[in-house]
Enzyme design. Structure first.
Site, PDB file in Angstrom:
ATOM      1  N   HIS A  18     -13.182   9.899   1.391  1.00  0.00           N
ATOM      2  CA  HIS A  18     -14.523  10.441   1.144  1.00  0.00           C
ATOM      3  C   HIS A  18     -15.239   9.597   0.099  1.00  0.00           C
ATOM      4  O   HIS A  18     -16.423   9.250   0.255  1.00  0.00           O
ATOM      5  CB  HIS A  18     -14.453  11.889   0.630  1.00  0.00           C
ATOM      6  CG  HIS A  18     -13.931  12.879   1.592  1.00  0.00           C
ATOM      7  ND1 HIS A  18     -12.921  13.744   1.270  1.00  0.00           N
ATOM      8  CD2 HIS A  18     -14.286  13.175   2.867  1.00  0.00           C
ATOM      9  CE1 HIS A  18     -12.669  14.538   2.296  1.00  0.00           C
ATOM     10  NE2 HIS A  18     -13.480  14.205   3.285  1.00  0.00           N
ATOM     11  N   LYS A  41     -13.907  31.882   5.042  1.00  0.00           N
ATOM     12  CA  LYS A  41     -12.658  31.130   4.928  1.00  0.00           C
ATOM     13  C   LYS A  41     -12.333  30.875   3.461  1.00  0.00           C
ATOM     14  O   LYS A  41     -13.194  30.447   2.698  1.00  0.00           O
ATOM     15  CB  LYS A  41     -12.824  29.796   5.666  1.00  0.00           C
ATOM     16  CG  LYS A  41     -11.585  28.963   5.748  1.00  0.00           C
ATOM     17  CD  LYS A  41     -11.879  27.711   6.582  1.00  0.00           C
ATOM     18  CE  LYS A  41     -10.697  26.780   6.581  1.00  0.00           C
ATOM     19  NZ  LYS A  41     -10.992  25.535   7.282  1.00  0.00           N
ATOM     20  N   ARG A  95     -13.070   8.181  11.066  1.00  0.00           N
ATOM     21  CA  ARG A  95     -11.726   7.594  10.949  1.00  0.00           C
ATOM     22  C   ARG A  95     -11.176   7.138  12.288  1.00  0.00           C
ATOM     23  O   ARG A  95     -10.349   6.239  12.343  1.00  0.00           O
ATOM     24  CB  ARG A  95     -10.746   8.607  10.357  1.00  0.00           C
ATOM     25  CG  ARG A  95     -10.993   8.952   8.917  1.00  0.00           C
ATOM     26  CD  ARG A  95     -10.076  10.039   8.476  1.00  0.00           C
ATOM     27  NE  ARG A  95     -10.345  11.221   9.312  1.00  0.00           N
ATOM     28  CZ  ARG A  95      -9.738  12.367   9.233  1.00  0.00           C
ATOM     29  NH1 ARG A  95      -8.769  12.539   8.371  1.00  0.00           N
ATOM     30  NH2 ARG A  95     -10.060  13.378  10.002  1.00  0.00           N
ATOM     31  N   SER A 155      -8.159  15.623   4.191  1.00  0.00           N
ATOM     32  CA  SER A 155      -7.956  16.728   3.258  1.00  0.00           C
ATOM     33  C   SER A 155      -6.790  17.602   3.698  1.00  0.00           C
ATOM     34  O   SER A 155      -5.973  18.021   2.866  1.00  0.00           O
ATOM     35  CB  SER A 155      -9.238  17.569   3.150  1.00  0.00           C
ATOM     36  OG  SER A 155     -10.266  16.824   2.554  1.00  0.00           O
TER      37      SER A 155
END
Length: 161
Positions: free
Chosen positions: A17, A41, A90, A128
């Site tokens: 990031h 969440k 990615r 992550s």
């Protein structure tokens, strides 16, 4: 003024990031890094902690501002008078997902464009969720996240003992 937005959960922010933020900060007059607030969440770090860690990690980038938001990204961008979304890619899998997102955003707000930056190959495996998994099983996250995030994760582990 070219103002771009790079949004995500950043839970936690990774060096991948950071690479996108640093490169984006050179491309645009201002880059808004926005933590998406998903009320349904529970995150690894609370949103406020993610914002604080991102602010610390990007302190060396004078044209980067960190904030959080909930709702449609198009509404946020219009409020901030931003017309560009910056996304890191990615893999082909990321591109397929992000392409659909870009088309939906274009449908909702035709004046917003999406710019894709390919992740540096040495960060292509960093995510992550991968960082959270390594940490969960006691592995080292050194070299995967900024130093301030690594320290916050160590402190979290100590608090849980």
């Amino acid at each position: 003024m070219k103002r771009a937005v790079c949004s995500g959960s950043f839970d936690p922010v990774t060096l991948g990031h950071m690479d996108i933020f640093e490169r984006g900060s050179r491309m645009f007059d201002e880059l808004l890094v926005c933590v998406f607030r998903n009320e349904g969440k529970q995150g690894f770090f609370p949103v406020e902690k993610r914002v604080a860690l991102l602010t610390q990690a990007t302190a060396h980038l004078p044209n980067v501002r960190v904030m959080s938001f909930a709702g449609l990204i198009t509404d946020f961008m219009q409020q901030q008078q931003a017309s560009i979304i910056l996304r890191g890619i990615r893999s082909v899998k990321d591109l397929e997902y992000e392409e659909n997102e870009a088309y939906m955003i274009r449908h909702l707000c035709p004046e917003i464009d999406t710019v894709f930056l390919l992740t540096r190959p040495d960060y292509s495996y960093v995510s992550s969720s991968g960082v959270r998994e390594v940490f969960h099983f006691g592995g080292s996250v050194h070299g995967l996240v900024p130093a301030c995030v690594e320290q916050a994760m160590i402190e979290m582990k100590e608090e849980r003992k």
